[in-house]
Design a protein around this motif. Structure first.
Motif, short mmCIF file in Angstrom:
data_model
loop_
_atom_site.label_atom_id
_atom_site.label_comp_id
_atom_site.label_asym_id
_atom_site.label_seq_id
_atom_site.Cartn_x
_atom_site.Cartn_y
_atom_site.Cartn_z
N LEU A 266 -14.17 -6.61 -10.52
CA LEU A 266 -13.55 -7.77 -9.87
C LEU A 266 -14.63 -8.74 -9.40
O LEU A 266 -15.74 -8.31 -9.05
N GLY A 267 -14.31 -10.01 -9.36
CA GLY A 267 -15.23 -11.00 -8.82
C GLY A 267 -15.33 -10.88 -7.31
O GLY A 267 -14.50 -10.23 -6.66
N THR A 268 -16.35 -11.54 -6.77
CA THR A 268 -16.62 -11.47 -5.33
C THR A 268 -15.39 -11.76 -4.48
O THR A 268 -15.14 -11.10 -3.48
N TRP A 269 -14.60 -12.76 -4.91
CA TRP A 269 -13.46 -13.18 -4.10
C TRP A 269 -12.13 -12.64 -4.60
O TRP A 269 -11.07 -13.09 -4.16
N GLN A 270 -12.21 -11.67 -5.51
CA GLN A 270 -10.96 -11.12 -6.06
C GLN A 270 -10.61 -9.79 -5.42
O GLN A 270 -11.45 -8.90 -5.27
N SER A 271 -9.32 -9.64 -5.09
CA SER A 271 -8.76 -8.36 -4.65
C SER A 271 -7.47 -8.13 -5.41
O SER A 271 -6.78 -9.08 -5.80
N LEU A 272 -7.14 -6.86 -5.59
CA LEU A 272 -5.84 -6.50 -6.17
C LEU A 272 -4.81 -6.45 -5.05
O LEU A 272 -5.04 -5.82 -4.01
N MET A 273 -3.71 -7.14 -5.25
CA MET A 273 -2.67 -7.22 -4.21
C MET A 273 -1.33 -6.74 -4.73
O MET A 273 -0.90 -7.16 -5.82
N LEU A 274 -0.65 -5.95 -3.92
CA LEU A 274 0.77 -5.70 -4.14
C LEU A 274 1.52 -6.78 -3.36
O LEU A 274 1.22 -7.02 -2.18
N VAL A 275 2.46 -7.46 -4.01
CA VAL A 275 3.20 -8.52 -3.34
C VAL A 275 4.66 -8.09 -3.20
O VAL A 275 5.36 -7.89 -4.20
N GLU A 276 5.08 -7.93 -1.97
CA GLU A 276 6.47 -7.56 -1.66
C GLU A 276 7.30 -8.83 -1.50
O GLU A 276 6.89 -9.75 -0.79
N PHE A 277 8.45 -8.88 -2.18
CA PHE A 277 9.34 -10.04 -2.04
C PHE A 277 10.69 -9.68 -1.42
O PHE A 277 11.50 -10.56 -1.16
N ASP A 278 10.95 -8.38 -1.23
CA ASP A 278 12.27 -7.98 -0.72
C ASP A 278 12.16 -6.71 0.13
O ASP A 278 12.90 -5.76 -0.05
N GLY A 279 11.19 -6.73 1.04
CA GLY A 279 10.95 -5.57 1.89
C GLY A 279 11.82 -5.61 3.13
O GLY A 279 12.65 -6.52 3.28
N PRO A 280 11.59 -4.66 4.05
CA PRO A 280 10.64 -3.55 3.89
C PRO A 280 11.17 -2.45 2.97
O PRO A 280 12.36 -2.13 3.02
N ARG A 281 10.28 -1.90 2.19
CA ARG A 281 10.64 -0.82 1.25
C ARG A 281 9.42 0.07 1.00
O ARG A 281 8.30 -0.28 1.31
N GLU A 282 9.71 1.21 0.37
CA GLU A 282 8.66 2.09 -0.14
C GLU A 282 8.40 1.67 -1.58
O GLU A 282 9.32 1.66 -2.39
N ARG A 283 7.16 1.28 -1.90
CA ARG A 283 6.82 0.83 -3.24
C ARG A 283 5.83 1.79 -3.89
O ARG A 283 4.98 2.38 -3.21
N LYS A 284 5.94 1.89 -5.23
CA LYS A 284 5.00 2.72 -6.00
C LYS A 284 4.04 1.82 -6.77
O LYS A 284 4.41 0.73 -7.17
N VAL A 285 2.84 2.32 -6.97
CA VAL A 285 1.88 1.64 -7.83
C VAL A 285 1.33 2.67 -8.82
O VAL A 285 0.89 3.76 -8.40
N PHE A 286 1.40 2.37 -10.10
CA PHE A 286 0.84 3.25 -11.14
C PHE A 286 -0.53 2.69 -11.55
O PHE A 286 -0.71 1.47 -11.67
#
Ligand code: ZN
Length: 130
Positions: free
Chosen positions: A106-126
């Protein structure tokens, strides 16, 4: 393939998942390749952007809210969350990141983000590295 869960606490939320993904990449069997980060959800998404300034997450929320108003869509008659589906479709469910020497490139200013649009919920990431 590995997976982890994220508990979101608000309707809209941007959560930095870089450290969790990097930890999986670090102990993975594949030192070089491509890392796919995928959220198996219809109202959450995965994106890459800056996290040093939390305003960027707020700006993303505001920009998408301006583009996609709530409560005017066909799917709102079913479960009243059409705007969340549309936003998730625009941002998309996955990102791929090159991996070198067991590190996300990743670049210096890059992060991986999970974006929630309909929370609150339990989300999975593969996470899968090949
Ligand atoms: Zn729905």
């Amino acid at each position: 393939m590995e997976e982890f869960s994220v508990r979101t606490t608000r309707k809209f939320q941007v959560i930095d998942i870089t450290a969790k993904v990097q930890e999986i990449v670090k102990r993975g069997a594949t030192p070089e390749g491509i890392c796919c980060v995928f959220a198996p959800h219809a109202t959450a998404a995965v994106t890459i952007n800056e996290n040093a300034d939390p305003n960027i997450g707020e700006d993303l929320q505001e920009a998408l809210a301006k583009l996609i108003p709530e409560g005017i869509w066909r799917h709102d008659r079913i479960d009243d969350n059409a705007a969340a589906h549309i936003k998730a479709a625009i941002v998309g469910p996955s990102e791929t990141v090159p991996v070198k020497e067991r590190k996300l490139m990743l670049g210096t200013w890059q992060s991986l983000m999970l974006v929630e649009f309909d929370g609150p919920r339990e989300r999975k990431v593969f996470v899968q590295i090949r």
